[in-house]
Scaffold this active site. Structure first.
Site, PDB file in Angstrom:
ATOM      1  N   LYS A   1      26.359 -40.890 -23.916  1.00 43.58           N
ATOM      2  CA  LYS A   1      26.341 -42.035 -22.991  1.00 43.58           C
ATOM      3  C   LYS A   1      25.614 -43.275 -23.531  1.00 43.58           C
ATOM      4  CE  LYS A   1      28.710 -41.253 -20.461  1.00 43.58           C
ATOM      5  NZ  LYS A   1      30.140 -41.040 -20.869  1.00 43.58           N
TER       6      LYS A   1
ATOM      7  N   HIS B   1      27.180 -36.274 -31.675  1.00 39.33           N
ATOM      8  CA  HIS B   1      25.986 -36.250 -30.821  1.00 39.33           C
ATOM      9  C   HIS B   1      24.948 -35.258 -31.355  1.00 39.33           C
ATOM     10  CE1 HIS B   1      27.832 -38.675 -27.797  1.00 39.33           C
ATOM     11  NE2 HIS B   1      28.587 -37.754 -27.252  1.00 39.33           N
TER      12      HIS B   1
ATOM     13  N   SER C   1      24.123 -43.085 -16.496  1.00 37.39           N
ATOM     14  CA  SER C   1      25.499 -42.959 -16.983  1.00 37.39           C
ATOM     15  C   SER C   1      25.879 -41.478 -17.115  1.00 37.39           C
ATOM     16  CB  SER C   1      25.610 -43.678 -18.333  1.00 37.39           C
ATOM     17  OG  SER C   1      26.895 -43.538 -18.863  1.00 37.39           O
TER      18      SER C   1
HETATM   19  P1  A3P Z   1      28.202 -46.623 -18.160  1.00 35.81           P
HETATM   20  O1  A3P Z   1      28.478 -45.259 -17.634  1.00 35.81           O
HETATM   21  O2  A3P Z   1      26.780 -47.056 -17.898  1.00 35.81           O
HETATM   22  O3  A3P Z   1      29.183 -47.651 -17.723  1.00 35.81           O
HETATM   23  P2  A3P Z   1      29.562 -42.889 -24.527  1.00 35.81           P
HETATM   24  O4  A3P Z   1      30.813 -43.326 -25.165  1.00 35.81           O
HETATM   25  O5  A3P Z   1      28.456 -42.641 -25.531  1.00 35.81           O
HETATM   26  O6  A3P Z   1      29.794 -41.754 -23.610  1.00 35.81           O
HETATM   27  O7  A3P Z   1      29.015 -44.107 -23.654  1.00 35.81           O
HETATM   28  C1  A3P Z   1      29.678 -44.507 -22.472  1.00 35.81           C
HETATM   29  C2  A3P Z   1      28.926 -45.674 -21.877  1.00 35.81           C
HETATM   30  O8  A3P Z   1      29.149 -46.845 -22.711  1.00 35.81           O
HETATM   31  C3  A3P Z   1      29.442 -46.036 -20.483  1.00 35.81           C
HETATM   32  O9  A3P Z   1      28.307 -46.552 -19.769  1.00 35.81           O
HETATM   33  C4  A3P Z   1      30.468 -47.102 -20.821  1.00 35.81           C
HETATM   34  O10 A3P Z   1      30.823 -47.929 -19.736  1.00 35.81           O
HETATM   35  C5  A3P Z   1      29.707 -47.868 -21.890  1.00 35.81           C
HETATM   36  N1  A3P Z   1      30.602 -48.720 -22.699  1.00 35.81           N
HETATM   37  C6  A3P Z   1      31.647 -48.337 -23.442  1.00 35.81           C
HETATM   38  N2  A3P Z   1      32.268 -49.411 -23.970  1.00 35.81           N
HETATM   39  C7  A3P Z   1      31.586 -50.501 -23.547  1.00 35.81           C
HETATM   40  C8  A3P Z   1      31.752 -51.910 -23.737  1.00 35.81           C
HETATM   41  N3  A3P Z   1      32.759 -52.421 -24.437  1.00 35.81           N
HETATM   42  N4  A3P Z   1      30.848 -52.733 -23.143  1.00 35.81           N
HETATM   43  C9  A3P Z   1      29.829 -52.244 -22.412  1.00 35.81           C
HETATM   44  N5  A3P Z   1      29.634 -50.917 -22.194  1.00 35.81           N
HETATM   45  C10 A3P Z   1      30.503 -50.054 -22.746  1.00 35.81           C
END
Ligand code: A3P
Length: 303
Positions: A55, A110, A140
């Site tokens: 996340k 991860h 998140s």
């Molecule tokens: P949120 O749940 O706070 O919105 P991962 O890929 O490591 O699982 O991370 C997912 C998180 O990164 C999510 O956070 C997602 O919305 C955010 N995220 C992914 N792409 C993004 C972007 N282009 N701009 C801002 N946040 C982004």
């Protein structure tokens, strides 16, 4: 997080957390044998590993690195999902072994520092570590647990808060993850970036990444990478938003991978007491490590 997501089909396996060498993985998608093989992989100078605690913006880096490879031409990424283009190290597809994959082998992971290929410590390949402020990671991750079928749905936020603080989640303890990777950074070709920096000034982070990777992009190509990596454009891009991940793994009825994409959402969830407790633990656990985070949007506005 996730999977060679598109390989999954048929009946849902039993998903459960299990500890391997003290690090929590998920049965049904991870195996100790696969994780143990990683250390001995021969590393090439052109290999790139993006390392994140869940996340922290992994999906964002998959999009940015995919676009850098094609110099910002989003049409060149439309034939394949980003999770296939930049797959998960710990979810190896036996039909596409890492050892014989063509260069550049760009992977996300991860995993904890201790599992990673020994070659990285001999300054072969490159590591990009992306960190996000852990209060927003927690929130998140809480929402992700409701959306992801391979993770146990929490009873409520309070229950999940405790699990996260105990490291009783996939990826184990956030503090250990960031500390172990960061404290070994000098052994590797290592770039450290934060989610919050990307929110604040995506273009300058993309420039840092391209220069770290030794890529030459024109100003227009950099603009294109940035444009196609902003939240709203990724959310609408089926190659980038994980909407094609099968329902066995993600329940698209109840959530989206690109959820809010902001800094400071923890303020909507933490109680005052939880926040105080978190701060205390953070200060204790991070006192030996020179890292700081941006905790809310007001810190992002430059006067
Ligand atoms: P949120 O749940 O706070 O919105 P991962 O890929 O490591 O699982 O991370 C997912 C998180 O990164 C999510 O956070 C997602 O919305 C955010 N995220 C992914 N792409 C993004 C972007 N282009 N701009 C801002 N946040 C982004």
């Amino acid at each position: 997080m996730a999977e060679d997501l598109n390989q999954s089909g048929g009946e849902a396996p039993e998903f459960k957390l299990f500890a391997h060498q003290g690090f929590n993985l998920i049965s049904g998608i991870h195996s100790s044998e696969v994780v143990d093989k990683i250390q001995n992989f021969e590393i090439r100078d052109s290999d790139v590993f993006v390392i994140t605690y869940p996340k922290s913006g992994t999906i964002w880096l998959q999009q940015i690195l995919s676009l850098i490879e094609v110099k910002g031409d989003v049409t060149a990424t439309s034939d394949e999902q980003n999770s296939e283009r930049i797959p998960w190290m710990e979810l190896m597809n036996p039909e596409k072994p890492f050892e014989s994959a063509p260069s550049p082998r760009i992977r996300v992971s991860h995993l904890a520092y201790k599992f990673m290929p020994v070659g990285l410590k001999q300054k072969k390949g490159k590591v990009i570590y992306v960190a996000r402020n852990p209060k927003d990671v927690l929130v998140s991750y809480y929402h992700f647990h409701k959306y992801a079928n391979m993770l146990e749905t929490p009873k409520d936020f309070d229950e999940f808060f405790e699990k996260f603080m105990e490291g009783n989640v996939f990826g184990s303890c956030w503090f250990e993850h960031v500390k172990a990777w960061y404290s070994h950074k000098d052994e590797m070709n290592f770039l450290y970036i934060t989610y919050e920096e990307m929110i604040k000034d995506l273009r300058s982070v993309v420039e840092r990444i391209t220069s770290f990777l030794g890529k030459n992009l024109t100003s227009q190509q950099l603009n294109d990478v940035v444009e196609h990596s902003i939240f709203k454009n990724m959310k609408n891009n089926p190659q980038a938003n994980y909407e094609q991940v099968p329902a066995i793994l993600l329940n698209h009825q109840v959530g989206a991978f690109l959820r809010k994409g902001i800094v400071g959402d923890w303020k909507n969830c933490f109680t005052v007491a939880q926040n105080e407790r978190f701060d205390k633990v953070y200060q204790q656990r991070m006192k030996d490590i020179p890292l700081s985070f941006i905790w809310d949007m007001s810190n992002l506005i430059t006067p």
